[in-house]
Scaffold this motif. Structure first.
Motif, PDB file in Angstrom:
ATOM      1  N   PHE A  50      46.696  47.394  34.532  1.00 61.62           N
ATOM      2  CA  PHE A  50      46.175  47.833  33.235  1.00 61.62           C
ATOM      3  C   PHE A  50      44.705  47.461  33.092  1.00 61.62           C
ATOM      4  O   PHE A  50      43.860  48.311  32.752  1.00 61.62           O
ATOM      5  CB  PHE A  50      46.986  47.209  32.103  1.00 61.62           C
ATOM      6  N   TRP A  51      44.366  46.194  33.324  1.00 58.18           N
ATOM      7  CA  TRP A  51      42.987  45.758  33.138  1.00 58.18           C
ATOM      8  C   TRP A  51      42.060  46.306  34.221  1.00 58.18           C
ATOM      9  O   TRP A  51      40.883  46.576  33.955  1.00 58.18           O
ATOM     10  CB  TRP A  51      42.912  44.239  33.074  1.00 58.18           C
ATOM     11  N   ARG A  52      42.587  46.511  35.419  1.00 59.15           N
ATOM     12  CA  ARG A  52      41.765  47.157  36.446  1.00 59.15           C
ATOM     13  C   ARG A  52      41.370  48.550  36.002  1.00 59.15           C
ATOM     14  O   ARG A  52      40.208  48.958  36.124  1.00 59.15           O
ATOM     15  CB  ARG A  52      42.529  47.228  37.775  1.00 59.15           C
ATOM     16  N   LEU A 223      37.913  37.688  37.564  1.00 62.59           N
ATOM     17  CA  LEU A 223      36.900  38.098  38.544  1.00 62.59           C
ATOM     18  C   LEU A 223      37.515  39.026  39.594  1.00 62.59           C
ATOM     19  O   LEU A 223      36.903  40.021  40.004  1.00 62.59           O
ATOM     20  CB  LEU A 223      36.286  36.868  39.205  1.00 62.59           C
ATOM     21  N   ALA A 224      38.745  38.702  40.010  1.00 67.24           N
ATOM     22  CA  ALA A 224      39.429  39.546  40.994  1.00 67.24           C
ATOM     23  C   ALA A 224      39.698  40.937  40.428  1.00 67.24           C
ATOM     24  O   ALA A 224      39.479  41.955  41.102  1.00 67.24           O
ATOM     25  CB  ALA A 224      40.743  38.894  41.426  1.00 67.24           C
ATOM     26  N   VAL A 225      40.160  41.012  39.171  1.00 64.85           N
ATOM     27  CA  VAL A 225      40.452  42.303  38.544  1.00 64.85           C
ATOM     28  C   VAL A 225      39.173  43.117  38.359  1.00 64.85           C
ATOM     29  O   VAL A 225      39.140  44.324  38.625  1.00 64.85           O
ATOM     30  CB  VAL A 225      41.163  42.101  37.190  1.00 64.85           C
ATOM     31  N   ALA A 226      38.090  42.454  37.900  1.00 67.46           N
ATOM     32  CA  ALA A 226      36.815  43.156  37.697  1.00 67.46           C
ATOM     33  C   ALA A 226      36.264  43.674  39.031  1.00 67.46           C
ATOM     34  O   ALA A 226      35.774  44.809  39.115  1.00 67.46           O
ATOM     35  CB  ALA A 226      35.805  42.232  37.028  1.00 67.46           C
ATOM     36  N   SER A 227      36.362  42.855  40.073  1.00 67.06           N
ATOM     37  CA  SER A 227      35.891  43.288  41.396  1.00 67.06           C
ATOM     38  C   SER A 227      36.752  44.435  41.924  1.00 67.06           C
ATOM     39  O   SER A 227      36.243  45.383  42.535  1.00 67.06           O
ATOM     40  CB  SER A 227      35.928  42.114  42.379  1.00 67.06           C
ATOM     41  N   ALA A 228      38.073  44.355  41.672  1.00 65.32           N
ATOM     42  CA  ALA A 228      38.977  45.430  42.091  1.00 65.32           C
ATOM     43  C   ALA A 228      38.630  46.733  41.379  1.00 65.32           C
ATOM     44  O   ALA A 228      38.689  47.815  41.974  1.00 65.32           O
ATOM     45  CB  ALA A 228      40.424  45.040  41.817  1.00 65.32           C
ATOM     46  N   ALA A 229      38.254  46.647  40.098  1.00 67.35           N
ATOM     47  CA  ALA A 229      37.872  47.845  39.343  1.00 67.35           C
ATOM     48  C   ALA A 229      36.627  48.492  39.949  1.00 67.35           C
ATOM     49  O   ALA A 229      36.566  49.719  40.108  1.00 67.35           O
ATOM     50  CB  ALA A 229      37.620  47.482  37.884  1.00 67.35           C
ATOM     51  N   ALA A 230      35.627  47.665  40.273  1.00 70.61           N
ATOM     52  CA  ALA A 230      34.402  48.202  40.871  1.00 70.61           C
ATOM     53  C   ALA A 230      34.686  48.848  42.223  1.00 70.61           C
ATOM     54  O   ALA A 230      34.169  49.936  42.532  1.00 70.61           O
ATOM     55  CB  ALA A 230      33.371  47.079  41.022  1.00 70.61           C
ATOM     56  N   LEU A 231      35.528  48.202  43.038  1.00 67.00           N
ATOM     57  CA  LEU A 231      35.883  48.766  44.342  1.00 67.00           C
ATOM     58  C   LEU A 231      36.701  50.050  44.182  1.00 67.00           C
ATOM     59  O   LEU A 231      36.564  50.982  44.973  1.00 67.00           O
ATOM     60  CB  LEU A 231      36.681  47.740  45.152  1.00 67.00           C
ATOM     61  N   THR A 232      37.540  50.103  43.145  1.00 66.85           N
ATOM     62  CA  THR A 232      38.333  51.308  42.888  1.00 66.85           C
ATOM     63  C   THR A 232      37.437  52.502  42.600  1.00 66.85           C
ATOM     64  O   THR A 232      37.605  53.584  43.183  1.00 66.85           O
ATOM     65  CB  THR A 232      39.280  51.076  41.691  1.00 66.85           C
TER      66      THR A 232
END
Length: 307
Positions: A50-52, A223-232
């Motif tokens: 959800f947050w990603r 930080l992991a979720v935010a980085s995952a969003a950028a990579l997505t």
């Protein structure tokens, strides 16, 4: 000056660019899987997803705002909605399976998706199945059976079996997604695809929030979720650009580099070492997909001309 030669050279440059974009997209998605596995273990698969998607929607929306854009026609919007309806459950099942199985094993099982797409193509697209494609399907099923055999021998874990079932259902949804992705990439820009994919998946996840939402918790999980969003977002743009430039059959083999990334990151981050049954099964699945990608010159020429 030879116009035909110039066109051929341009096509080769376009093909090379598509291959580089696809390889970069797969690498980014592989790193995202690692981050999402950690976030899903800490906060739950739904919360992390959800947050990603919330952050990815904001990021891709900001990119959309910086480009000249007009609202897509109804036919294109239907493709965006259809793909989101496939991706929402697909992504949740995939990330949930990561909490039950090693990363490399999940990626290996997910490689059955092109074989499932092959089986669905005659039904949904009216395409004729070639003899090599039937052999590929049987080889791919054998690969999955070998991987699953490792789950029925030795230490029996019902959670691991549920995880394997989840990733196979996710792969089936991904197969349907593959049939939509190529068409979508041909009628919509890469940033548009990324934005609508994220915003519609988020809209589909939102009704379940009161029952499934948990706390992300620590700063490292955020930080992991935010980085995952950028990579997505980066991966979505790269892959959409690649599939707009080259036929899917040319790019599918690059998807298998995800297993190498999964082995590396699974070992470095989670101390996961792939078993021999996983490695043997993946070899068969990859061989099956490469066999399925083989085309007769006539078919290959038609697909290239339609790209």
């Amino acid at each position: 000056m030879n116009p035909a030669g110039t066109g051929e050279a341009s096509a080769m440059r376009g093909g090379s660019r598509a291959i580089l974009l696809c390889a970069a997209g797969v690498a980014m998605f592989s790193m995202m899987d690692v981050l999402m596995k950690g976030a899903s273990l800490a906060a739950g698969a739904y919360t992390a997803l959800f947050w990603r998607n919330m952050l990815a929607t904001l990021m891709s929306g900001a990119a959309m705002a910086r480009t000249p854009y007009r609202w897509p026609p109804a036919s294109v919007m239907r493709l965006h909605i259809l793909r989101a309806m496939l991706i929402a459950p697909m992504a949740w099942l995939f990330f949930w399976s990561l909490t039950k199985l090693p990363l490399a094993e999940v990626i290996g099982l997910s490689f059955i998706a092109p074989i499932i797409a092959l089986a669905l193509a005659p039904v949904l697209l009216g395409e004729k199945v070639q003899p090599n494609e039937i052999g590929a399907a049987l080889l791919g099923v054998a690969g999955v059976a070998i991987i699953l055999s490792g789950r029925f021998s030795g230490a029996y874990s019902i959670d691991a079996l549920w995880g394997a079932a989840a990733v196979l259902v996710s792969a089936a949804l991904f197969a349907l997604n593959l049939l939509v992705q190529r068409r979508q990439a041909q009628v919509a820009g890469a940033i548009e695809v990324a934005f609508f994919q994220n915003v519609f998946v988020l809209a589909l996840l939102l009704p379940f929030a009161p029952w499934m939402m948990g706390s992300v918790g620590s700063f490292s999980s955020w930080l992991a979720v935010a980085s995952a969003a950028a990579l997505t977002v980066g991966s979505q743009i790269a892959l959409s650009s690649a599939y707009a430039r080259a036929p899917a059959s040319r790019l599918i083999p690059l998807e298998y580099s995800a297993f190498l990334w999964a082995c590396i990151w699974g070992w470095l981050v989670f101390a996961e070492v792939p078993t021999l049954t996983v490695l043997a099964g993946v070899v068969l699945i990859v061989a099956a997909c490469l066999l399925a990608a083989r085309q007769t010159p006539g078919i290959a020429r038609v697909e290239a001309e339609s790209a």
